[in-house]
Design an enzyme around this catalytic site. Structure first.
Site, mmCIF file in Angstrom:
data_model
loop_
_atom_site.group_PDB
_atom_site.id
_atom_site.type_symbol
_atom_site.label_atom_id
_atom_site.label_comp_id
_atom_site.label_asym_id
_atom_site.label_seq_id
_atom_site.Cartn_x
_atom_site.Cartn_y
_atom_site.Cartn_z
ATOM 1 C CB CYS A 2 -0.929 0.076 1.195
ATOM 2 S SG CYS A 2 -1.974 -1.341 1.433
ATOM 3 N NE ARG A 27 4.561 1.809 -0.266
ATOM 4 C CZ ARG A 27 5.550 1.525 0.554
ATOM 5 N NH1 ARG A 27 6.793 1.770 0.195
ATOM 6 N NH2 ARG A 27 5.323 1.014 1.743
ATOM 7 C CD1 TRP A 71 -0.339 -6.049 -3.120
ATOM 8 C CD2 TRP A 71 -0.492 -6.738 -1.006
ATOM 9 N NE1 TRP A 71 0.095 -7.352 -3.064
ATOM 10 C CE2 TRP A 71 0.014 -7.803 -1.782
ATOM 11 C CE3 TRP A 71 -0.674 -6.948 0.360
ATOM 12 C CZ2 TRP A 71 0.340 -9.033 -1.246
ATOM 13 C CZ3 TRP A 71 -0.350 -8.189 0.896
ATOM 14 C CH2 TRP A 71 0.160 -9.212 0.090
ATOM 15 C CG ASN A 97 0.231 2.049 3.832
ATOM 16 O OD1 ASN A 97 -0.849 2.100 3.271
ATOM 17 N ND2 ASN A 97 1.329 2.570 3.346
ATOM 18 N N GLY A 98 -0.690 -1.150 6.859
ATOM 19 C CA GLY A 98 -0.351 -1.990 8.012
ATOM 20 C C GLY A 98 -1.512 -2.894 8.360
ATOM 21 C CD GLU A 479 17.092 -11.932 -9.121
ATOM 22 O OE1 GLU A 479 16.733 -12.479 -8.069
ATOM 23 O OE2 GLU A 479 16.597 -10.861 -9.515
ATOM 24 C CE LYS A 483 13.436 -10.624 -10.810
ATOM 25 N NZ LYS A 483 14.138 -9.866 -9.812
ATOM 26 C CD GLU A 486 9.353 -10.838 -9.187
ATOM 27 O OE1 GLU A 486 8.699 -10.444 -8.220
ATOM 28 O OE2 GLU A 486 10.535 -10.520 -9.364
ATOM 29 C CG HIS A 502 21.669 -35.658 -5.975
ATOM 30 N ND1 HIS A 502 22.188 -36.900 -5.704
ATOM 31 C CD2 HIS A 502 22.747 -34.870 -6.249
ATOM 32 C CE1 HIS A 502 23.505 -36.874 -5.785
ATOM 33 N NE2 HIS A 502 23.875 -35.643 -6.125
ATOM 34 C CE LYS A 600 10.755 -2.387 -6.442
ATOM 35 N NZ LYS A 600 11.509 -3.403 -7.184
HETATM 36 C C1 AGP Z 1 12.113 -9.246 -6.662
HETATM 37 O O1 AGP Z 1 11.914 -9.206 -8.021
HETATM 38 C C2 AGP Z 1 10.926 -9.365 -5.836
HETATM 39 N N1 AGP Z 1 9.906 -8.472 -6.198
HETATM 40 C C3 AGP Z 1 11.107 -9.586 -4.344
HETATM 41 O O2 AGP Z 1 11.575 -10.892 -4.216
HETATM 42 C C4 AGP Z 1 12.018 -8.639 -3.540
HETATM 43 O O3 AGP Z 1 13.339 -8.763 -3.963
HETATM 44 C C5 AGP Z 1 11.884 -8.948 -2.035
HETATM 45 O O4 AGP Z 1 10.564 -8.745 -1.646
HETATM 46 C C6 AGP Z 1 12.821 -8.135 -1.175
HETATM 47 O O5 AGP Z 1 12.580 -6.775 -1.286
HETATM 48 P P1 AGP Z 1 13.588 -5.706 -0.710
HETATM 49 O O6 AGP Z 1 14.846 -5.790 -1.505
HETATM 50 O O7 AGP Z 1 12.887 -4.399 -0.895
HETATM 51 O O8 AGP Z 1 13.841 -6.031 0.727
#
Ligand code: AGP
Length: 605
Positions: A2, A27, A71, A97-98, A479, A483, A486, A502, A600
């Site tokens: 949010c 966000r 969110w 937020n929260g 990584e 990507k 997600e 394995h 985010k």
């Molecule tokens: C990355 O593409 C993601 N959106 C997510 O895994 C992100 O890296 C993770 O939530 C950590 O965020 P931060 O670096 O803001 O702590």
């Protein structure tokens, strides 16, 4: 999760609020709304994208208002659950937020005394309780203090009143910053949303309240005791948040990596001494010599950067290093050695899991250094020491340029640590020289990224994708898989290449796409074994390798990247994986910058 934006000044608030929300859209983006004071409080909210809400927004006059992009946590994605929430007498509006842990109880208490609730959210209780306190003759600050003493949980909260010319803000676990302009003030969840208006900000700490009017603001503890806050300066790089000619922020941010890595390393390498200097990570030589181990903590992409940092530190500084999933850290009641070095890695600096690990380490008596992007963020302030990675604003939910700069900063730190222990000057100089060449190599690769479309075509025909890498390429494989998963919603599995036999080998069918990260790094020969094992079972290999390397003979689709020294290869081999994810998501018609269900910065544990 949010985003909150607020404006208190002389200009038309509504336009500024919408603009602010658009900057914070990453966000949270399932619904949004704004409330503006013009004599009365006038509000508008809806589900869907901010642009949709904004195009239906009636003309709301007024020069003071607050806004929210959501969110969903408590309550589904509906217009009623969107913020702002306004009290039934129309005198108090809030955005929050929260998460409030005792909201059920408080909602029941309101219903019992006949207050009509208009949403399923935990947040709504704030406006009703504050309105009730005002009815009893309390001043807004007193009313807010009294309500904050009832709630349990986390909040970044802004309150707008029909009868008062200021906004009250409160923070506990959800970030809020105040931007100071000329006879105007801004409130925001993230600094970059205010950078076009001002470069001066104050970040509220947990347990603080702020009273913000157009000319002034006061920050106080919840009990009303005033505190002096430090004014932070927001650098120019934070103003770069327009999308420009790019169709998506993700593509823009991929292409910014050359420049942003340059920002991260510039002024920090010392060629003559073959070392680097990270001001915020200067550790006394006697402590360095006795360093028992290093722990690196992060989530998602930051975790993968931490895994690379772990290898760099062990290789160059010969200190045991281990990386940790932040969300698991506290669960295992870790033994903390106060003489060890702890690094918390985060783009947003707001990730609740990472912040909570930082607090646990500090509670057990050790210091934590932050490796963070967002200036003045919670993790940066909680650590109180560390370095900024200087990526500038990253707005796509899928992190790209922050990964590069996390790895960049960890590389610089490993060099610094190595040089203060056993790494020779000659080797240090060679590493520094190679690091300096990276921004150009990134640019060169991105100008001619190779057969990404062919790789995407293969991937889109498959049920799932396996990513393999060995040594320093293993976190790159993770990584790449993260990507693709997600933003393209394709099930992916990342495995160390040698571990594939394995278990995951059972997944391989005719034409299964396997992305293999195989730079010429001394362990490549054994990666080759894994490639042959996959090929023998009908897999198709998408091979990411260094230019001119004969290993390309075994790839079905070969994506060459410029060559460098083995320990720096992640900064180049990660690039094709970012482009594969981007183009796969695009082909599937997904919202690249705002993938479903994600936010985010993840400010809940
Ligand atoms: C990355 O593409 C993601 N959106 C997510 O895994 C992100 O890296 C993770 O939530 C950590 O965020 P931060 O670096 O803001 O702590």
């Amino acid at each position: 999760m949010c985003g909150i934006f607020g404006y208190i000044g002389k200009k038309s608030a509504s336009d500024l609020l919408v603009k602010g929300l658009l900057r914070l859209e990453y966000r949270g983006y399932d619904s949004s709304g704004i409330v503006v004071k013009n004599g009365q409080l006038q509000s508008y909210k809806d589900t869907g994208k901010i642009s949709e809400m904004a195009s239906a927004l009636p003309r709301l006059k007024g020069s003071m208002g607050i806004a929210h992009t959501r969110w969903a946590t408590h309550g589904g994605v509906t217009k009623e659950n969107a913020h702002p929430h306004v009290s039934n007498d129309g005198k108090v509006a809030i955005v929050h937020n929260g998460i409030l842990q005792n909201s059920n109880l408080l909602r029941k208490r309101l219903t019992k005394i006949g207050v009509e609730l208009n949403s399923e959210t935990d947040s709504e209780i704030f406006c009703h309780f504050i309105a009730m306190e005002l009815d009893q003759g309390k001043e807004p600050l007193e009313a807010l203090q009294s309500v904050l003493s009832m709630v349990r949980g986390t909040w970044g909260l802004c309150v707008l009143f029909e009868d008062y010319d200021y906004v009250l803000c409160a923070r506990n676990g959800s970030p809020l910053i105040i931007g100071r302009g000329k006879e105007e003030m801004f409130v925001s969840s993230d600094p970059h949303a205010i950078r076009e208006h001002t470069d001066q900000l104050v970040a509220l700490e947990d347990g603080q309240i702020a009273k913000v009017s157009a000319r002034d603001f006061q920050v106080m503890q919840t009990d009303g005791q005033e505190v002096e806050s430090m004014l932070l300066h927001l650098e120019e790089e934070w103003s770069e948040s327009e999308i420009g000619d790019y169709p998506h922020f993700m593509l823009k941010e991929i292409h910014e990596q050359s420049e942003s890595l340059q920002h991260c390393i510039s002024g920090r390498l010392r060629h003559a001494e073959g070392t680097s200097v990270l001001g915020g990570l200067q550790i006394q030589p006697q402590n360095l010599a006795q360093l028992p181990h290093v722990r690196l903590i992060g989530c998602g992409t930051a975790l993968h950067a931490a895994q690379i940092g772990q290898i760099l530190i062990e290789q160059w500084a010969r200190v045991p290093a281990v990386s940790h999933v932040a969300s698991e850290f506290n669960a295992n009641d870790p033994v903390i050695n106060p003489n060890a070095l702890h690094l918390a890695i985060s783009q947003s600096g707001e990730t609740a899991d990472t912040l909570s690990a930082v607090k646990e380490i500090q509670r057990k008596g050790a210091d934590v250094y932050g490796i963070v992007n967002v200036v003045g963020s919670s993790i940066a302030r909680q650590c109180g020491k560390g370095v900024y990675i200087h990526s500038g604003p990253e707005q796509s939910v899928a992190s790209t340029k922050a990964f590069t700069n996390m790895v960049g900063a960890l590389t610089l730190f490993s060099l610094q640590l190595g040089r203060s222990r056993h790494l020779s000057k000659t080797k240090g100089k060679m590493i520094g020289r190679e690091m300096r060449k990276l921004p150009d190599k990134i640019r060169t690769y991105l100008e001619n990224p190779g057969p990404i479309n062919a790789a995407v075509e293969l991937i889109l025909k498959a049920k799932s994708v396996l990513f393999l890498g060995r040594g320093i390429s293993s976190p790159v494989a993770s990584e790449g898989a993260l990507k693709l998963m997600e933003i393209a919603y394709i099930p992916c599995l990342a495995y160390p290449a040698g571990e594939m036999k394995h278990g995951p080998i059972a997944l391989i069918e005719e034409n299964s796409p396997i992305v293999v990260i195989a730079p010429d790094d001394g362990v490549q020969e054994r990666t080759l074994n894994a490639i042959h094992e996959c090929k023998a079972r009908g897999a198709k290999i998408i091979l990411i390798h260094e230019e001119g390397d004969p290993i390309s003979e075994v790839g079905d689709i070969c994506i060459p990247v410029p060559s460098t020294i083995p320990m720096l290869t992640p900064l180049l081999t990660v690039l094709p994986t970012q482009l594969i994810a981007y183009h796969a998501a695009l082909e599937l018609g997904n919202d690249v910058d705002r993938p479903r269900n994600l936010a985010k910065s993840v400010t809940v544990e």
